[in-house]
Scaffold this active site. Structure first.
Site, PDB file in Angstrom:
ATOM      1  N   GLY A  46       0.795  -1.226   0.000  1.00 10.70           N
ATOM      2  CA  GLY A  46       0.000   0.000   0.000  1.00 10.70           C
ATOM      3  C   GLY A  46       0.829   1.278   0.000  1.00 10.70           C
ATOM      4  O   GLY A  46       0.479   2.259  -0.664  1.00 10.70           O
ATOM      5  N   ASP A  67       9.841  -7.478  -3.114  1.00  7.05           N
ATOM      6  CA  ASP A  67       8.609  -7.982  -2.490  1.00  7.05           C
ATOM      7  C   ASP A  67       8.463  -9.468  -2.832  1.00  7.05           C
ATOM      8  O   ASP A  67       8.827  -9.884  -3.936  1.00  7.05           O
ATOM      9  CB  ASP A  67       7.371  -7.222  -3.016  1.00  7.05           C
ATOM     10  CG  ASP A  67       6.209  -7.286  -2.040  1.00  7.05           C
ATOM     11  OD1 ASP A  67       5.807  -6.236  -1.514  1.00  7.05           O
ATOM     12  OD2 ASP A  67       5.714  -8.403  -1.793  1.00  7.05           O
ATOM     13  N   LYS A  90       4.118  -8.797  -7.340  1.00  9.11           N
ATOM     14  CA  LYS A  90       4.005  -7.339  -7.181  1.00  9.11           C
ATOM     15  C   LYS A  90       5.170  -6.634  -7.882  1.00  9.11           C
ATOM     16  O   LYS A  90       4.998  -5.540  -8.432  1.00  9.11           O
ATOM     17  CB  LYS A  90       3.977  -6.973  -5.691  1.00  9.11           C
ATOM     18  CG  LYS A  90       2.647  -7.317  -5.038  1.00  9.11           C
ATOM     19  CD  LYS A  90       2.574  -6.846  -3.593  1.00  9.11           C
ATOM     20  CE  LYS A  90       1.218  -7.181  -3.007  1.00  9.11           C
ATOM     21  NZ  LYS A  90       1.124  -6.866  -1.565  1.00  9.11           N
ATOM     22  N   ASN A 115      11.879 -13.090  -0.151  1.00  4.05           N
ATOM     23  CA  ASN A 115      11.684 -12.722   1.253  1.00  4.05           C
ATOM     24  C   ASN A 115      13.024 -12.269   1.820  1.00  4.05           C
ATOM     25  O   ASN A 115      13.968 -13.067   1.900  1.00  4.05           O
ATOM     26  CB  ASN A 115      11.166 -13.954   2.011  1.00  4.05           C
ATOM     27  CG  ASN A 115      10.857 -13.622   3.452  1.00  4.05           C
ATOM     28  OD1 ASN A 115      11.240 -12.582   3.965  1.00  4.05           O
ATOM     29  ND2 ASN A 115      10.140 -14.514   4.104  1.00  4.05           N
ATOM     30  N   ASN A 152       5.733  -5.601   8.736  1.00  3.19           N
ATOM     31  CA  ASN A 152       5.970  -6.442   9.914  1.00  3.19           C
ATOM     32  C   ASN A 152       7.325  -6.142  10.541  1.00  3.19           C
ATOM     33  O   ASN A 152       8.245  -5.642   9.883  1.00  3.19           O
ATOM     34  CB  ASN A 152       5.831  -7.936   9.562  1.00  3.19           C
ATOM     35  CG  ASN A 152       6.836  -8.351   8.513  1.00  3.19           C
ATOM     36  OD1 ASN A 152       7.973  -8.700   8.829  1.00  3.19           O
ATOM     37  ND2 ASN A 152       6.432  -8.269   7.234  1.00  3.19           N
ATOM     38  N   CYS A 194      18.532   3.664  15.835  1.00  7.08           N
ATOM     39  CA  CYS A 194      18.217   2.675  14.809  1.00  7.08           C
ATOM     40  C   CYS A 194      16.903   2.009  15.203  1.00  7.08           C
ATOM     41  O   CYS A 194      16.328   2.332  16.249  1.00  7.08           O
ATOM     42  CB  CYS A 194      19.349   1.659  14.636  1.00  7.08           C
ATOM     43  SG  CYS A 194      19.304   0.233  15.728  1.00  7.08           S
ATOM     44  N   CYS A 197      17.237   0.385  18.551  1.00  8.27           N
ATOM     45  CA  CYS A 197      17.544   1.249  19.705  1.00  8.27           C
ATOM     46  C   CYS A 197      16.299   1.515  20.538  1.00  8.27           C
ATOM     47  O   CYS A 197      16.335   1.525  21.763  1.00  8.27           O
ATOM     48  CB  CYS A 197      18.077   2.600  19.233  1.00  8.27           C
ATOM     49  SG  CYS A 197      19.786   2.622  18.733  1.00  8.27           S
ATOM     50  N   CYS A 218      -9.082  -9.556   9.336  1.00  7.94           N
ATOM     51  CA  CYS A 218      -8.139  -8.773   8.549  1.00  7.94           C
ATOM     52  C   CYS A 218      -7.979  -7.373   9.121  1.00  7.94           C
ATOM     53  O   CYS A 218      -8.906  -6.797   9.694  1.00  7.94           O
ATOM     54  CB  CYS A 218      -8.529  -8.759   7.070  1.00  7.94           C
ATOM     55  SG  CYS A 218     -10.007  -7.859   6.716  1.00  7.94           S
ATOM     56  N   CYS A 271      22.019  -0.361  22.778  1.00 12.06           N
ATOM     57  CA  CYS A 271      21.258  -1.025  21.699  1.00 12.06           C
ATOM     58  C   CYS A 271      21.689  -2.490  21.560  1.00 12.06           C
ATOM     59  O   CYS A 271      22.876  -2.814  21.689  1.00 12.06           O
ATOM     60  CB  CYS A 271      21.500  -0.287  20.379  1.00 12.06           C
ATOM     61  SG  CYS A 271      20.603  -1.023  19.001  1.00 12.06           S
TER      62      CYS A 271
HETATM   63  P1  ATP Z   1      -2.297  -6.904   3.919  1.00  9.97           P
HETATM   64  O1  ATP Z   1      -1.271  -7.634   4.769  1.00  9.97           O
HETATM   65  O2  ATP Z   1      -2.947  -5.775   4.632  1.00  9.97           O
HETATM   66  O3  ATP Z   1      -3.228  -7.804   3.194  1.00  9.97           O
HETATM   67  P2  ATP Z   1      -0.082  -6.344   2.181  1.00  9.97           P
HETATM   68  O4  ATP Z   1       0.497  -7.705   2.510  1.00  9.97           O
HETATM   69  O5  ATP Z   1      -0.132  -5.926   0.743  1.00  9.97           O
HETATM   70  O6  ATP Z   1      -1.538  -6.211   2.731  1.00  9.97           O
HETATM   71  P3  ATP Z   1       1.061  -3.780   2.845  1.00  9.97           P
HETATM   72  O7  ATP Z   1       1.214  -3.120   4.169  1.00  9.97           O
HETATM   73  O8  ATP Z   1       0.157  -3.125   1.876  1.00  9.97           O
HETATM   74  O9  ATP Z   1       0.702  -5.294   3.081  1.00  9.97           O
HETATM   75  O10 ATP Z   1       2.501  -3.865   2.174  1.00  9.97           O
HETATM   76  C1  ATP Z   1       3.603  -4.460   2.746  1.00  9.97           C
HETATM   77  C2  ATP Z   1       4.365  -5.152   1.645  1.00  9.97           C
HETATM   78  O11 ATP Z   1       5.603  -5.615   2.166  1.00  9.97           O
HETATM   79  C3  ATP Z   1       3.622  -6.384   1.103  1.00  9.97           C
HETATM   80  O12 ATP Z   1       3.510  -6.286  -0.295  1.00  9.97           O
HETATM   81  C4  ATP Z   1       4.503  -7.553   1.526  1.00  9.97           C
HETATM   82  O13 ATP Z   1       4.503  -8.607   0.585  1.00  9.97           O
HETATM   83  C5  ATP Z   1       5.874  -6.905   1.649  1.00  9.97           C
HETATM   84  N1  ATP Z   1       6.738  -7.624   2.599  1.00  9.97           N
HETATM   85  C6  ATP Z   1       6.513  -7.827   3.904  1.00  9.97           C
HETATM   86  N2  ATP Z   1       7.495  -8.559   4.452  1.00  9.97           N
HETATM   87  C7  ATP Z   1       8.389  -8.812   3.456  1.00  9.97           C
HETATM   88  C8  ATP Z   1       9.623  -9.541   3.384  1.00  9.97           C
HETATM   89  N3  ATP Z   1      10.131 -10.143   4.466  1.00  9.97           N
HETATM   90  N4  ATP Z   1      10.258  -9.623   2.203  1.00  9.97           N
HETATM   91  C9  ATP Z   1       9.744  -9.028   1.094  1.00  9.97           C
HETATM   92  N5  ATP Z   1       8.593  -8.329   1.099  1.00  9.97           N
HETATM   93  C10 ATP Z   1       7.907  -8.217   2.265  1.00  9.97           C
HETATM   94 ZN    ZN Z   2      20.530   0.799  17.590  1.00  6.21          ZN
END
Ligand code: ATP
Ligand code: ZN
Length: 297
Positions: A46, A67, A90, A115, A152, A194, A197, A218, A271
């Site tokens: 988003g 992504d 994506k 990832n 996350n 960071c 920290c 959700c 840290c």
């Molecule tokens: P939602 O979780 O709300 O359904 P989303 O997964 O598209 O939506 P957003 O907050 O819109 O989440 O975007 C975060 C983006 O970061 C996502 O497209 C997700 O795939 C990407 N992402 C999260 N963690 C990782 C990771 N470890 N490696 C690569 N991409 C990541």
């Molecule tokens: Zn730090």
């Protein structure tokens, strides 16, 4: 090339003449420098997808997009992706749209469909940030800025680790699960706090983030809040890269009250991240460096 013929006074059909007006009006000293910069966008969701589109429309030199996910119909309540892109990665969908908007931008994405928190993903992420493929007139050839647009804690900690190790300045962004607040933050290794920290409250209190995500429920999301946060993030990016205005260290957004809190966070000498501690020592040395006239003694 779209970026040529930029000193034409009135060329309304050329989008760059509107950007170059920033220079004529004294806001930016040299807007054309935008073509020299490389920005890495981690997370093309988003916030990240909209940030990448804004940078593309601004004429950024090179974008690296990371992504692991594919486009879903559930993403249509946000900006950027379209229903016909459902099922595409994506990264591929982003390249399709962004190259159509501005073919001058160098887009690196398909090899970053991964990832970043896996061992292999982290290695690829690290070496991509150091990659020396794009350096017109510049000594440093890696990326100029990393934008974290993930959703996350684990992924943010990985971006933090990579940037501390590489001494790479980055900006973090986030939108709350209830969709009505967000923030952006500038992180300069050793100089500002960071991500480790000052741990977020849920982590400081020892609650596992994964237990907070309720199965089958959700999180809320609004294209408005995500668009605002992406706008704040890219505005700060432009100010940082093109050196105009004041670059925010932390800028919050509370949509219910239209409140934008700001603050500064110093690094934590305790840290938990050892690369951060090394950067802190380095930063202190930089500040205590001998005056130039004593340097040769
Ligand atoms: P939602 O979780 O709300 O359904 P989303 O997964 O598209 O939506 P957003 O907050 O819109 O989440 O975007 C975060 C983006 O970061 C996502 O497209 C997700 O795939 C990407 N992402 C999260 N963690 C990782 C990771 N470890 N490696 C690569 N991409 C990541
Ligand atoms: Zn730090």
């Amino acid at each position: 090339c779209l970026l040529q013929d930029m000193d034409a006074e009135v060329v309304d059909s050329n989008p760059y003449s509107r950007l170059m007006a920033l220079q004529r009006m004294g806001i930016v000293a040299n807007y054309e420098r935008i073509r020299e910069f490389s920005v890495a966008v981690v997370g093309i969701g988003g916030v990240g997808s909209v940030a990448a589109e804004m940078l593309t429309r601004c004429g950024i030199g090179r974008l690296l997009l990371y992504d692991y996910d594919t486009v879903e119909l559930a993403n249509m309540n946000r900006l950027f992706f379209r229903p016909e892109q459902v099922g595409m990665t994506k990264t591929d969908a982003a390249v399709q749209t962004l190259s159509g908007i501005n073919p001058d931008v160098v887009l690196e994405a398909s090899s970053y469909t991964m990832n970043i928190t896996t061992v292999e993903g982290f290695d690829t992420f690290m070496s991509s940030l150091k990659k020396k493929t794009f350096c017109p007139n510049k000594e440093s050839c890696g990326v100029d800025l990393v934008l974290s647009c993930v959703d996350n804690y684990e992924a943010r900690m990985v971006v933090n680790q990579a940037c501390n190790e590489l001494n790479q300045t980055w900006m973090e962004s986030g939108v709350s699960e209830d969709a009505v607040s967000g923030h952006i933050q500038l992180l300069i290794p050793g100089e500002t706090a960071c991500f480790a920290c000052v741990p977020p409250l849920v982590v400081a209190s020892g609650v596992d983030e994964r237990t907070l995500k309720r199965e089958g429920v959700c999180a809320a999301s609004l294209p408005t809040t995500m668009g605002v946060v992406a706008g704040l993030l890219v505005q700060n990016t432009l100010k940082y890269l093109l050196k105009f205005g004041q670059v925010s260290r932390y800028l919050g957004y509370n949509a219910l009250k239209d409140y934008f809190p700001t603050m500064e966070m110093k690094p934590n000498p305790q840290c938990s991240n050892s690369a951060c501690l090394e950067r802190q020592v380095q930063d202190r040395w930089n500040h205590f460096a001998l005056p130039r006239y004593l340097g040769s003694i």
